[in-house]
Motif scaffolding. Structure first.
Motif, PDB file in Angstrom:
ATOM      1  N   ASP A 206      48.226  -7.409 -35.649  1.00 57.50           N
ATOM      2  CA  ASP A 206      48.812  -8.651 -35.121  1.00 57.50           C
ATOM      3  C   ASP A 206      48.584  -9.810 -36.083  1.00 57.50           C
ATOM      4  O   ASP A 206      49.399 -10.716 -36.194  1.00 57.50           O
ATOM      5  CB  ASP A 206      48.205  -8.992 -33.748  1.00 57.50           C
ATOM      6  CG  ASP A 206      48.770  -8.107 -32.648  1.00 57.50           C
ATOM      7  OD1 ASP A 206      49.837  -7.502 -32.870  1.00 57.50           O
ATOM      8  OD2 ASP A 206      48.132  -8.004 -31.589  1.00 57.50           O
ATOM      9  N   TRP A 207      47.453  -9.767 -36.794  1.00 57.19           N
ATOM     10  CA  TRP A 207      47.073 -10.875 -37.678  1.00 57.19           C
ATOM     11  C   TRP A 207      47.400 -10.617 -39.150  1.00 57.19           C
ATOM     12  O   TRP A 207      47.126 -11.467 -40.005  1.00 57.19           O
ATOM     13  CB  TRP A 207      45.576 -11.165 -37.530  1.00 57.19           C
ATOM     14  CG  TRP A 207      44.725  -9.928 -37.644  1.00 57.19           C
ATOM     15  CD1 TRP A 207      44.316  -9.123 -36.619  1.00 57.19           C
ATOM     16  CD2 TRP A 207      44.210  -9.342 -38.842  1.00 57.19           C
ATOM     17  NE1 TRP A 207      43.565  -8.073 -37.110  1.00 57.19           N
ATOM     18  CE2 TRP A 207      43.485  -8.188 -38.467  1.00 57.19           C
ATOM     19  CE3 TRP A 207      44.273  -9.684 -40.192  1.00 57.19           C
ATOM     20  CZ2 TRP A 207      42.836  -7.373 -39.399  1.00 57.19           C
ATOM     21  CZ3 TRP A 207      43.626  -8.874 -41.130  1.00 57.19           C
ATOM     22  CH2 TRP A 207      42.921  -7.743 -40.722  1.00 57.19           C
TER      23      TRP A 207
ATOM     24  N   THR B 219      51.521 -21.936 -36.089  1.00 53.90           N
ATOM     25  CA  THR B 219      51.046 -20.691 -36.693  1.00 53.90           C
ATOM     26  C   THR B 219      49.987 -21.018 -37.737  1.00 53.90           C
ATOM     27  O   THR B 219      50.185 -21.887 -38.579  1.00 53.90           O
ATOM     28  CB  THR B 219      52.194 -19.922 -37.381  1.00 53.90           C
ATOM     29  OG1 THR B 219      53.212 -19.645 -36.429  1.00 53.90           O
ATOM     30  CG2 THR B 219      51.703 -18.610 -37.971  1.00 53.90           C
TER      31      THR B 219
ATOM     32  N   LEU C 248      47.095 -15.683 -38.344  1.00 58.86           N
ATOM     33  CA  LEU C 248      45.867 -15.471 -37.569  1.00 58.86           C
ATOM     34  C   LEU C 248      45.971 -16.030 -36.157  1.00 58.86           C
ATOM     35  O   LEU C 248      45.316 -15.541 -35.240  1.00 58.86           O
ATOM     36  CB  LEU C 248      44.683 -16.113 -38.298  1.00 58.86           C
ATOM     37  CG  LEU C 248      44.417 -15.566 -39.714  1.00 58.86           C
ATOM     38  CD1 LEU C 248      43.290 -16.328 -40.366  1.00 58.86           C
ATOM     39  CD2 LEU C 248      44.098 -14.076 -39.669  1.00 58.86           C
ATOM     40  N   TYR C 249      46.793 -17.066 -35.995  1.00 60.59           N
ATOM     41  CA  TYR C 249      46.981 -17.644 -34.660  1.00 60.59           C
ATOM     42  C   TYR C 249      48.439 -18.037 -34.488  1.00 60.59           C
ATOM     43  O   TYR C 249      49.028 -18.694 -35.345  1.00 60.59           O
ATOM     44  CB  TYR C 249      46.095 -18.887 -34.471  1.00 60.59           C
ATOM     45  CG  TYR C 249      46.423 -19.665 -33.211  1.00 60.59           C
ATOM     46  CD1 TYR C 249      45.930 -19.253 -31.984  1.00 60.59           C
ATOM     47  CD2 TYR C 249      47.247 -20.782 -33.267  1.00 60.59           C
ATOM     48  CE1 TYR C 249      46.243 -19.954 -30.818  1.00 60.59           C
ATOM     49  CE2 TYR C 249      47.569 -21.491 -32.099  1.00 60.59           C
ATOM     50  CZ  TYR C 249      47.065 -21.063 -30.889  1.00 60.59           C
ATOM     51  OH  TYR C 249      47.379 -21.740 -29.748  1.00 60.59           O
TER      52      TYR C 249
ATOM     53  N   PHE D 178      49.360 -13.584 -43.130  1.00 60.91           N
ATOM     54  CA  PHE D 178      48.249 -13.524 -42.189  1.00 60.91           C
ATOM     55  C   PHE D 178      48.413 -14.577 -41.088  1.00 60.91           C
ATOM     56  O   PHE D 178      47.760 -15.621 -41.122  1.00 60.91           O
ATOM     57  CB  PHE D 178      46.923 -13.754 -42.923  1.00 60.91           C
ATOM     58  CG  PHE D 178      46.513 -12.621 -43.811  1.00 60.91           C
ATOM     59  CD1 PHE D 178      45.677 -11.626 -43.348  1.00 60.91           C
ATOM     60  CD2 PHE D 178      46.965 -12.554 -45.121  1.00 60.91           C
ATOM     61  CE1 PHE D 178      45.290 -10.575 -44.166  1.00 60.91           C
ATOM     62  CE2 PHE D 178      46.587 -11.511 -45.957  1.00 60.91           C
ATOM     63  CZ  PHE D 178      45.755 -10.514 -45.479  1.00 60.91           C
TER      64      PHE D 178
END
Length: 199
Positions: A38-39, A168, A150-151, A148
Motif C-alpha cells: 500500500d505504501w 498524499t 506513505l499516507y 512511496f
C-alpha cells in the motif's frame, strides 16, 4: 578512499540506475503502475525538467537545463578528484561519489534517451527503434518509477490552510539516481564534522 573504490561505487550505482530505467521503459507504458505494498508502488512517469517536474520555460529551456547539468557534473567530478587527491575523509569522498553517480545517471537520460527510445504514450517503448527516438540529443526525459505514498487521506478540518483537503505523503516519484543524490546530501549533513574536519 582511493579513486578506484570511488569509481567502483559510481559504476555500481549507475548500473543499478540504468538497468532499472531501461527495464521500466521497455516493459511499462507511461502511467502504468504495480502496487507492491500500500505504501510502495512502481509507477512509470517521465520527468522533463528538474526535481518535482519543474521546468525551465521556453523553446530552449530543456537544452539549457541539460547543459547546466553537464557543467554541474563537471564541477562535482572535479570536487571528487580533488578530495581524493587531498586524501580527504572517507565519508566525504563516499558522499561525493553518490552525488556524482546520481547526477550522471539522470544526465544520461536527458542527453541520450530521446535518441534511443521511442515514445511511451499508450505503448511500451522500444530500445533503438528503427523509426528513431522520440526526441533529439539533449532533449531526453528522465525515467522515474519509485513511488512511496506513505499516507493518503483527507486532512482534518482543524489544520490551517490545508484542512479538509486530500493529501498524499510522500508524493514525488523518483529513481535510483535521485536516491543516490539524496543519500549523499543527507549523509553530508549528518556527518558534517567528520566530512569536513577542522585542522
Amino acid at each position: 578512499m582511493s579513486l578506484k573504490k570511488a569509481t567502483a561505487i559510481i559504476l555500481l550505482i549507475l548500473l543499478i540506475d540504468q538497468v532499472s530505467k531501461i527495464y521500466i521503459k521497455t516493459h511499462f507504458m507511461l502511467g502504468e503502475e504495480i502496487r507492491v505494498f500500500d505504501w510502495f508502488r512502481i509507477l512509470f512517469v517521465e520527468n522533463e525538467g528538474m526535481a518535482w517536474g519543474a521546468k525551465i520555460p521556453g523553446t530552449y529551456g530543456k537544452l539549457i537545463l541539460t547543459l547546466f547539468r553537464i557543467v554541474a557534473i563537471g564541477g562535482i567530478g572535479y570536487w571528487l578528484w580533488d578530495s581524493i587527491k587531498r586524501k580527504s575523509s572517507r565519508i566525504l569522498i563516499f558522499c561525493i561519489a553518490f552525488i556524482f553517480a546520481g547526477a550522471l545517471g539522470n544526465i544520461i537520460d536527458s542527453v541520450f534517451y530521446g535518441l534511443i527510445f521511442n515514445d511511451s504514450h499508450r505503448q511500451v517503448a522500444t530500445l533503438f527503434p528503427e523509426a528513431g527516438g522520440y526526441g533529439t540529443l539533449f532533449h531526453g526525459k528522465v525515467v522515474d518509477m519509485l513511488y512511496f505514498p506513505l499516507y493518503n487521506g483527507t486532512l482534518p478540518e482543524w489544520i490551517p490552510i490545508w484542512g479538509g483537503q486530500y493529501f498524499t505523503f510522500f508524493d514525488p516519484v523518483f529513481n535510483v539516481a535521485d536516491s543516490a543524490i539524496s543519500v549523499g546530501v543527507v549523509l553530508l549533513l549528518i556527518f558534517n564534522k567528520k566530512a569536513f574536519p577542522k585542522k
